[in-house]
Scaffold this motif. Sequence first.
Motif, PDB file in Angstrom:
ATOM      1  N   GLU A 126       0.833  -1.209   0.000  1.00  0.00           N
ATOM      2  CA  GLU A 126       0.000   0.000   0.000  1.00  0.00           C
ATOM      3  C   GLU A 126       0.865   1.255   0.000  1.00  0.00           C
ATOM      4  O   GLU A 126       0.639   2.200  -0.765  1.00  0.00           O
ATOM      5  N   LEU A 127       1.879   1.277   0.859  1.00  0.00           N
ATOM      6  CA  LEU A 127       2.712   2.468   0.989  1.00  0.00           C
ATOM      7  C   LEU A 127       3.732   2.582  -0.138  1.00  0.00           C
ATOM      8  O   LEU A 127       4.070   3.695  -0.565  1.00  0.00           O
ATOM      9  N   ASP A 128       4.242   1.457  -0.628  1.00  0.00           N
ATOM     10  CA  ASP A 128       5.114   1.499  -1.805  1.00  0.00           C
ATOM     11  C   ASP A 128       4.371   2.121  -2.990  1.00  0.00           C
ATOM     12  O   ASP A 128       4.920   2.936  -3.739  1.00  0.00           O
ATOM     13  N   ASP A 129       3.108   1.731  -3.172  1.00  0.00           N
ATOM     14  CA  ASP A 129       2.314   2.256  -4.280  1.00  0.00           C
ATOM     15  C   ASP A 129       2.075   3.759  -4.153  1.00  0.00           C
ATOM     16  O   ASP A 129       1.885   4.452  -5.149  1.00  0.00           O
ATOM     17  N   ALA A 130       2.080   4.248  -2.904  1.00  0.00           N
ATOM     18  CA  ALA A 130       1.897   5.685  -2.665  1.00  0.00           C
ATOM     19  C   ALA A 130       3.235   6.429  -2.576  1.00  0.00           C
ATOM     20  O   ALA A 130       3.258   7.613  -2.240  1.00  0.00           O
ATOM     21  N   ASP A 131       4.319   5.733  -2.891  1.00  0.00           N
ATOM     22  CA  ASP A 131       5.664   6.307  -2.959  1.00  0.00           C
ATOM     23  C   ASP A 131       6.190   6.773  -1.604  1.00  0.00           C
ATOM     24  O   ASP A 131       6.945   7.739  -1.520  1.00  0.00           O
ATOM     25  N   PHE A 132       5.782   6.066  -0.536  1.00  0.00           N
ATOM     26  CA  PHE A 132       6.420   6.279   0.757  1.00  0.00           C
ATOM     27  C   PHE A 132       7.642   5.370   0.868  1.00  0.00           C
ATOM     28  O   PHE A 132       7.714   4.322   0.221  1.00  0.00           O
ATOM     29  N   ARG A 133       8.580   5.755   1.702  1.00  0.00           N
ATOM     30  CA  ARG A 133       9.786   4.959   1.916  1.00  0.00           C
ATOM     31  C   ARG A 133       9.496   3.905   2.982  1.00  0.00           C
ATOM     32  O   ARG A 133       9.356   4.222   4.156  1.00  0.00           O
ATOM     33  N   THR A 134       9.413   2.661   2.573  1.00  0.00           N
ATOM     34  CA  THR A 134       9.054   1.562   3.464  1.00  0.00           C
ATOM     35  C   THR A 134      10.297   0.811   3.925  1.00  0.00           C
ATOM     36  O   THR A 134      11.297   0.730   3.216  1.00  0.00           O
ATOM     37  N   ALA A 135      10.208   0.233   5.118  1.00  0.00           N
ATOM     38  CA  ALA A 135      11.319  -0.541   5.673  1.00  0.00           C
ATOM     39  C   ALA A 135      10.765  -1.633   6.580  1.00  0.00           C
ATOM     40  O   ALA A 135       9.713  -1.462   7.203  1.00  0.00           O
ATOM     41  N   GLY A 136      11.480  -2.751   6.639  1.00  0.00           N
ATOM     42  CA  GLY A 136      11.057  -3.832   7.512  1.00  0.00           C
ATOM     43  C   GLY A 136      12.221  -4.650   8.009  1.00  0.00           C
ATOM     44  O   GLY A 136      13.182  -4.897   7.271  1.00  0.00           O
ATOM     45  N   THR A 137      12.162  -5.066   9.273  1.00  0.00           N
ATOM     46  CA  THR A 137      13.126  -6.001   9.833  1.00  0.00           C
ATOM     47  C   THR A 137      12.511  -7.393   9.814  1.00  0.00           C
ATOM     48  O   THR A 137      11.392  -7.579   9.338  1.00  0.00           O
TER      49      THR A 137
END
Length: 430
Positions: A126-137
């Motif tokens: 969802e956030l990748d599609d809205a061009d936010f910078r996503t991160a996950g551990t």
Amino acid sequence: MAGKPKKLVLAVIDGVRTAMLDRAVATDRAPAIKRLMQDGVYMDDCVSAFPSVTPVCAATISTGASVDRHLIPSMNWYDRGDERYVEYGSSFSASRAFGIQRSLTDTVYNLNLSHLSRDVKTVFEELDDADFRTAGTTYLIYRGRHRHEAASERALGRLVTATLLPHGVWGPRELFYADLFASRRTGCRGALGMPGARDEQTGCVGAYMIENDLFDFMLFSLPDNDTHSHKRGPHAQVASLSLADRQLERLMHAAGGADAFLEDHAVVVVSDHSHSMVEAHIELEGAFAELRVLQPADRRADEAQLAVCPAQRAAMVYVLDEERRDELTAQAAQAAQAVEGVDLVIHRRGDEAVVWSARGELRFSPGEDFSDLRGGRWSAEGELSALGARVRDGVFTSVDYPHALARLWAALSCQTAGDVLLSAAPGWEF
């Protein structure tokens, strides 16, 4: 003019028992969480998905969808399409029984890229599609829009990725998964995701991400509390919650302290499920002696009538003979009722869900007779005592089985779930 939106950290602490969290906070063993409680909102009456095991709950947290939509039905389940058991690493012995390579492949790759429904989006997507910078551990559900090839800064990690897990994955923009996938060099070690080292790696990566301003949203996974609780019991969680809290403190320190961190960051701390004491084990091996149960690596798989999938506090039974589905479902449900330690036996009968317990049998379905506490509408016949429930002023409630009807209906409606679902009595596990 509106202020700049805050960056969001979603911290998931695995297996938290609410009473132990309250004790950790009251005794100042969790100062970071205490600060978040003081400045924010504390909700201690959340309800887990059913069955309340990590893969199911992680999928719900990551997608916002119930099990009937995200289609991850349990820790161990039977894939009707591939005609085989799926095991996400509930224990080393389970992985060994079904094959270490297969279990790793299912957990690292298939869970996200094949088993998780494509009809729902993860928070990363969802956030990748809205061009936010996503991160996950390191977290079981990581599916996003960015490609990451298997790589490791450590020699052992390179050996594992070269021999057992050589393929790339799709994840958030910044992905750090158990030393197997890393979108950049951080110097943080994770011991290949082994229990006891995972929280430390998450805290290290999180601090690096804050220091270098690399995310708008980060899923901050803290799973070691779950392992500690399984090993030492849920009443020993204060120590492991204190260790998880230290990693939240690392985030705050990396930003210049709690005040500076909270000025720029919003934080949600959540758990996926809780724990209860286990004092006895439910043996399913002989429960269905009159029927042929599929075994791991079964040489006569075509003769099997049932697949049986234990998963700690819950279990599922799949009918493999499609022509006798109704008959064998009823037979398996009847057999399960005689097994010591089984609390609830749940299955579909026509358009209704049937819940059996020693207290009686309840049949229910979506309808208009009464509502639950979240506004769902239901109809039911039989014994409400089966779920320790009552209907007062048109509202269905159960202290022992919160939000029971919606959770059970979602589990039964999941197309990858078994035909008979079992729930263990307090103190027991499958």
